[in-house]
Design a protein around this motif. Structure first.
Motif: not given
Length: 132
Positions: A120, A124-125, A128
């Motif tokens: 966690q 991957y983020q 945006r």
């Protein structure tokens, strides 16, 4: 040797989602990080590879960069998603070069090798743009 595929659950307990179809990844080359008994490497962690990880893997004897047409493998580049061996990802984590993990596409078997809180922390983020 088992012939049954493991269940399609991810590390979050939901359905296992595809990791990548381009490049086509997975032990079965079906786009998913599924596994079964003969997958000794446990290719169950869906990662978005980085140059640091690819260089590290090469230094450890696993060249994921060089194209190998005879294996229908075009070689990986930073940003590609790939099903990694759980033990190699953990090794890279200990070396400080672990790539981000796509949790929804990482098979629950990864939890036998890597704790959920570690995965966690490397989730991957996608970037945006602000919608302000």
């Amino acid at each position: 040797m088992g012939v049954e595929l493991t269940s399609g659950r991810n590390v979050l307990g939901g359905p296992l989602r595809a990791c990548s179809f381009d490049p086509l990844t997975g032990f079965f080359r079906d786009g998913c990080c599924r596994t079964r008994g003969e997958d000794e490497g446990q290719h169950v962690i869906c990662a978005r590879v980085t140059q640091e990880f690819l260089s590290y893997s090469l230094s450890r004897g696993n060249d994921l960069i060089t194209p190998r047409p005879e294996w229908r493998f075009a070689g990986l580049k930073p940003g590609d998603r790939w099903c990694l061996c759980a033990a190699r990802w953990l090794e890279a984590w200990k070396a400080g070069v672990a790539p981000p993990v796509v949790l929804e596409s990482t098979h629950e078997k990864a939890l036998e090798v890597v704790p959920l809180d570690v995965l966690q922390a490397y989730a991957y983020q996608p970037v945006r743009p602000d919608s302000a």
